[in-house]
Design an enzyme around this catalytic site. Structure first.
Site, PDB file in Angstrom:
ATOM      1  N   LYS A 295      -2.262  19.963 -17.409  1.00 57.05           N
ATOM      2  CA  LYS A 295      -2.827  20.611 -16.226  1.00 57.05           C
ATOM      3  C   LYS A 295      -1.783  21.539 -15.615  1.00 57.05           C
ATOM      4  O   LYS A 295      -0.605  21.212 -15.586  1.00 57.05           O
ATOM      5  CB  LYS A 295      -3.228  19.549 -15.211  1.00 57.05           C
ATOM      6  CG  LYS A 295      -4.340  19.977 -14.314  1.00 57.05           C
ATOM      7  CD  LYS A 295      -4.935  18.773 -13.643  1.00 57.05           C
ATOM      8  CE  LYS A 295      -6.321  19.095 -13.161  1.00 57.05           C
ATOM      9  NZ  LYS A 295      -7.023  17.921 -12.709  1.00 57.05           N
ATOM     10  N   GLU A 382     -18.326   6.695  -7.839  1.00 55.17           N
ATOM     11  CA  GLU A 382     -18.799   6.449  -6.473  1.00 55.17           C
ATOM     12  C   GLU A 382     -19.746   5.258  -6.411  1.00 55.17           C
ATOM     13  O   GLU A 382     -19.702   4.462  -5.465  1.00 55.17           O
ATOM     14  CB  GLU A 382     -19.494   7.705  -5.922  1.00 55.17           C
ATOM     15  CG  GLU A 382     -18.549   8.877  -5.629  1.00 55.17           C
ATOM     16  CD  GLU A 382     -18.152   9.687  -6.857  1.00 55.17           C
ATOM     17  OE1 GLU A 382     -18.691   9.420  -7.962  1.00 55.17           O
ATOM     18  OE2 GLU A 382     -17.301  10.585  -6.723  1.00 55.17           O
ATOM     19  N   ARG A 410     -24.307  10.256  -4.863  1.00 54.89           N
ATOM     20  CA  ARG A 410     -24.370   9.516  -6.126  1.00 54.89           C
ATOM     21  C   ARG A 410     -24.692   8.034  -5.916  1.00 54.89           C
ATOM     22  O   ARG A 410     -25.247   7.385  -6.777  1.00 54.89           O
ATOM     23  CB  ARG A 410     -22.993   9.560  -6.804  1.00 54.89           C
ATOM     24  CG  ARG A 410     -22.694  10.775  -7.579  1.00 54.89           C
ATOM     25  CD  ARG A 410     -23.075  10.563  -9.029  1.00 54.89           C
ATOM     26  NE  ARG A 410     -23.184  11.820  -9.718  1.00 54.89           N
ATOM     27  CZ  ARG A 410     -22.281  12.296 -10.555  1.00 54.89           C
ATOM     28  NH1 ARG A 410     -21.207  11.598 -10.818  1.00 54.89           N
ATOM     29  NH2 ARG A 410     -22.464  13.455 -11.131  1.00 54.89           N
TER      30      ARG A 410
HETATM   31  C1  LIG Z   1     -19.014  12.944  -8.587  1.00 50.00           C
HETATM   32  C2  LIG Z   1     -17.716  13.655  -8.313  1.00 50.00           C
HETATM   33  N1  LIG Z   1     -16.695  12.979  -7.745  1.00 50.00           N
HETATM   34  C3  LIG Z   1     -15.533  13.612  -7.491  1.00 50.00           C
HETATM   35  C4  LIG Z   1     -15.374  14.934  -7.802  1.00 50.00           C
HETATM   36  C5  LIG Z   1     -14.097  15.665  -7.444  1.00 50.00           C
HETATM   37  N2  LIG Z   1     -13.380  16.106  -8.638  1.00 50.00           N
HETATM   38  C6  LIG Z   1     -13.443  17.357  -9.090  1.00 50.00           C
HETATM   39  S1  LIG Z   1     -12.537  17.596 -10.442  1.00 50.00           S
HETATM   40  C7  LIG Z   1     -12.008  16.013 -10.442  1.00 50.00           C
HETATM   41  C8  LIG Z   1     -11.052  15.531 -11.486  1.00 50.00           C
HETATM   42  C9  LIG Z   1     -11.643  15.654 -12.831  1.00 50.00           C
HETATM   43  O1  LIG Z   1     -10.719  15.172 -13.738  1.00 50.00           O
HETATM   44  P1  LIG Z   1     -10.919  15.438 -15.268  1.00 50.00           P
HETATM   45  O2  LIG Z   1     -12.318  15.193 -15.659  1.00 50.00           O
HETATM   46  O3  LIG Z   1      -9.880  14.707 -16.012  1.00 50.00           O
HETATM   47  O4  LIG Z   1     -10.705  17.005 -15.397  1.00 50.00           O
HETATM   48  P2  LIG Z   1      -9.389  17.859 -15.064  1.00 50.00           P
HETATM   49  O5  LIG Z   1      -9.502  18.286 -13.637  1.00 50.00           O
HETATM   50  O6  LIG Z   1      -8.209  16.974 -15.280  1.00 50.00           O
HETATM   51  O7  LIG Z   1      -9.446  18.991 -15.996  1.00 50.00           O
HETATM   52  C10 LIG Z   1     -12.555  15.305  -9.386  1.00 50.00           C
HETATM   53  C11 LIG Z   1     -12.291  13.898  -9.078  1.00 50.00           C
HETATM   54  C12 LIG Z   1     -16.473  15.602  -8.376  1.00 50.00           C
HETATM   55  N3  LIG Z   1     -16.413  16.903  -8.686  1.00 50.00           N
HETATM   56  N4  LIG Z   1     -17.610  14.949  -8.636  1.00 50.00           N
END
Ligand SMILES: Cc1ncc(C[n+]2csc(CCOP(=O)(O)OP(=O)(O)O)c2C)c(N)n1
Length: 657
Positions: A295, A382, A410
């Site tokens: 990242k 969630e 959710r």
């Molecule tokens: C239901 C939900 N909960 C929380 C989020 C907030 N959120 C956006 S990106 C993210 C992290 C995602 O991590 P990953 O899938 O590993 O992707 P990366 O950002 O590392 O590429 C979170 C928690 C969201 N978008 N949707």
């Protein structure tokens, strides 16, 4: 889309990228040119984000993935389904939206996530996590039903893969044996460091790193040898696959019916293309391509600190240092929540704090530091978070779930079935309630009043400012039973946060100013703008009472009914959808008491439509939800009443004469 003014500031000519206006043009390049395109994209993202901010780190980590995907697949015929969409800036740049990147998240500009109405290449709208596998599986099944033969590819991060929905889709995909490609973007990160057992499993796969680096590099070298290269590569690949089968701990995916290809260096476009080409050959079921990425890859000086650079504000391009607004502002609601929770947890050891993958976004990060044994990051989960809390409350703990209003959607059934039906002692603190701004429709928190108000046992409240937020937190924790508090994104108004939090009477409103034949009844963030509107009206000779409702459930029925009996105009104001919202609750109360005939009721809030992204101030003003808008609406409504009264008097006089 509105006409856009595009800033021009590329300091380095984008040699290859400037001529790539579509994936077809990308596909005309030679494989060895792909890294250069990726470098151009990375530079362009950095330059643009340094000015306007955005999901910088997430998108920097997926640059090579974007290039390889559009190179290996015949997009948009082959469907790419990105999870969340926050990492897809590279995809946007390659799919005809390069020059619009500087408008991203701004009013009238590109969406920060994915939208089907923005591009044919955005095959599925996204913003919330863990949806891509289900959507992609649906598309793949539809393809098979229609007798078509294109590829469907879901691109998902390691943390989103652990989300409940994604796991449910993995379960069904393995069972159906549908042809589907999953590209796992594994960077060991959520927004915060990834948590959970699946993370540990993926880490064990990473442990064979040395071998795989070697494998990708050797692959490149062999390919570059004229004439014999391809044959040598294929021979080496057979050996490699045999080794991989022995080395890789692919049990989880294998047992669940997925083929596994990996892992592959996610910053080597040629290796990625090879892995994706290999995945295309899998015809008899789903296949997972495991790409390791970093990242924030390429972020100046701070490459290691990618936790902070998942999303950024503007920053200095040379150093990566963030450019902070010069004016010191009032503390953010999020920070006040974190601090107050720490105070309350110090006083009551039964209180525990929970977050679903948003420790920094909710302020729970401070609590995790101070009370590591009494605070939990459950990951992007969630639904689990709410029922986990319900279980804790059965055993006497007092769990507080800090979840954004939009993400709590959710967990609706868990709130109903697991918490409220059993009247359990679980609290919900909903950050980002209302209009959130640049993140737009998927992230606005406009539904929570409507979806929580209908649930028996729930107590619902919203503070007028950060001082009252502290009072409400204490009140919630001392209340036995489910309760939820909503508060907006951003900074408080400068209220006193040093005084001890007060216990509020549940269901009791506060009169902010009194007088006149108009009552403005405001909820949460709309209280202060309503007071300002009333002051403006007063200067023009119209006196108005302003009520800080504090609670939408239970309402302060005594006060509201008294107002309905004595005022001519009641205006409700809320930063939420009108349908089922606070104003609806007031209308129901008046209707139940037969008072709607005697008083004119006007409800101000957000209309029944999708609210776009953009500066929150601008969006609030658009729907009249600021001091000026409230003033104007009250004034107009009042004038209509006055005209009617004048008309009635005139008619009465005529009838008498
Ligand atoms: C239901 C939900 N909960 C929380 C989020 C907030 N959120 C956006 S990106 C993210 C992290 C995602 O991590 P990953 O899938 O590993 O992707 P990366 O950002 O590392 O590429 C979170 C928690 C969201 N978008 N949707």
């Amino acid at each position: 889309m509105a006409k856009l003014r595009l800033p021009r500031y590329n300091t380095r000519p984008m040699k290859l990228l400037q001529n790539i206006n579509s994936p077809e043009e990308l596909r005309r390049l030679r494989p060895e040119q792909l890294q250069e395109v990726a470098n151009d994209i990375r530079q362009y993202i950095l330059e643009t984000m340094s000015r306007i901010g955005g999901h910088t780190g997430a998108s920097l980590g997926a640059v090579e993935l974007s290039v390889a995907l559009h190179y290996a697949f015949d997009t948009p015929r082959d469907r790419l389904v990105w999870d969340v969409g926050h990492q897809a800036y590279g995809h946007k740049i390659l799919t005809g939206r390069r020059d619009l990147l500087p408008t991203i998240k701004q009013y009238g500009g590109l969406s920060g996530f994915l939208r089907r109405d923005e591009s044919d290449y955005d095959t599925f709208g996204a913003g919330h996590a863990s949806t891509s596998l289900s959507a992609a599986l649906g598309m793949a099944v539809a393809r098979d039903e229609k007798g078509e033969d294109h590829h469907v590819v879901a691109i998902i991060g390691d943390s989103s893969l652990a989300g409940g929905m994604a796991m449910e889709a993995v379960n069904q995909a393995g069972h159906l044996k549908t042809r589907l490609i999953v590209l796992l973007n594994d960077n060991e990160m959520s927004i915060a460091p990834a948590v959970g057992a699946l993370t540990g499993y993926l880490n064990r796969i990473r442990e064979a790193q040395g071998y795989h680096r070697f494998k990708d590099e050797v692959g490149d070298l062999l390919h570059d040898i004229p004439s014999f290269g391809e044959r040598l590569y294929q021979a080496a690949k057979t050996v490699k696959d045999a080794i991989a089968a022995a080395v890789l701990p692919g049990a989880l995916v294998n047992e669940l019916g997925f083929k596994y290809i990996g892992y592959v260096d996610g910053h080597n476009p040629r290796a990625l293309v090879r892995a994706l080409e290999e995945a295309k050959q899998v015809k008899d079921g789903p296949v997972i391509v495991h790409a390791l990425t970093q990242k924030g890859k390429g972020f100046p000086a701070r490459e290691k600190n990618y936790y902070a650079w998942h999303a950024t504000g503007p920053f200095e391009l040379a150093t990566g240092a963030s450019i902070k607004p010069s004016k010191p502002s009032h503390p953010q609601y999020t920070a006040v929540f974190g601090e107050t929770m720490c105070e309350l947890m110090a006083k009551d050891e039964k209180v525990v704090a929970l977050t679903a993958a948003m420790p920094d976004g909710t302020g729970v990060d401070k609590i995790l530091e101070r009370f590591p044994g009494r605070s939990f990051d459950v990951g992007i989960a969630e639904q689990h978070c709410v029922t986990f809390a319900a279980g804790m409350s059965c055993e006497g703990l007092k769990p507080v779930c800090a979840i954004y209003s939009t993400f709590l959607q959710r967990a609706f059934d868990q709130i109903v079935h697991d918490v409220c039906l059993q009247n359990l002692n679980v609290k919900f603190c909903m950050d980002r309630a209302g209009i959130v701004g640049g993140d737009g429709p998927t992230h606005h928190g406009l539904l929570d009043i409507a979806y929580l108000r209908a649930v028996p046992h729930m107590v619902l409240m919203a503070p007028k400012d950060e001082g009252e937020m502290r009072d409400m937190m204490r009140t919630m924790i001392e209340h036995e039973g489910p309760a939820a508090m909503r508060y907006p994104r951003g900074n408080g108004v400068g209220a006193d946060i040093r005084r001890e939090p007060q216990l509020l009477e549940i269901g009791k409103a506060e009169i902010m100013r009194d007088g006149g034949e108009v009552a403005i009844i405001a909820y949460g963030s709309m209280v202060h703008p309503s007071v300002q509107a009333a002051e403006h009206l007063s200067r023009e000779g119209i006196e108005a009472t302003v009520v800080n409702a504090r609670f939408v459930k239970p309402l302060d029925a005594g006060l509201l009914l008294a107002l309905a009996r004595t005022k001519r105009l009641i205006v409700t104001v809320e930063e939420a959808y009108l349908a089922g919202g606070f104003g609806s609750a007031v209308a129901e109360l008046l209707e139940e008491n037969g008072l709607l005939d005697g008083v004119r009721l006007v409800r101000m809030g957000v209309p029944d439509r999708i609210i776009t992204h953009g500066d929150p101030k601008l969006l609030l003003a658009k729907y009249g939800l600021d001091a000026d808008g409230i003033y104007t609406r009250v004034r107009e409504s009042w004038e209509v009443l006055e005209e009617r009264r004048a008309g009635t008097r005139h008619r009465d006089a005529q009838l008498k004469s």
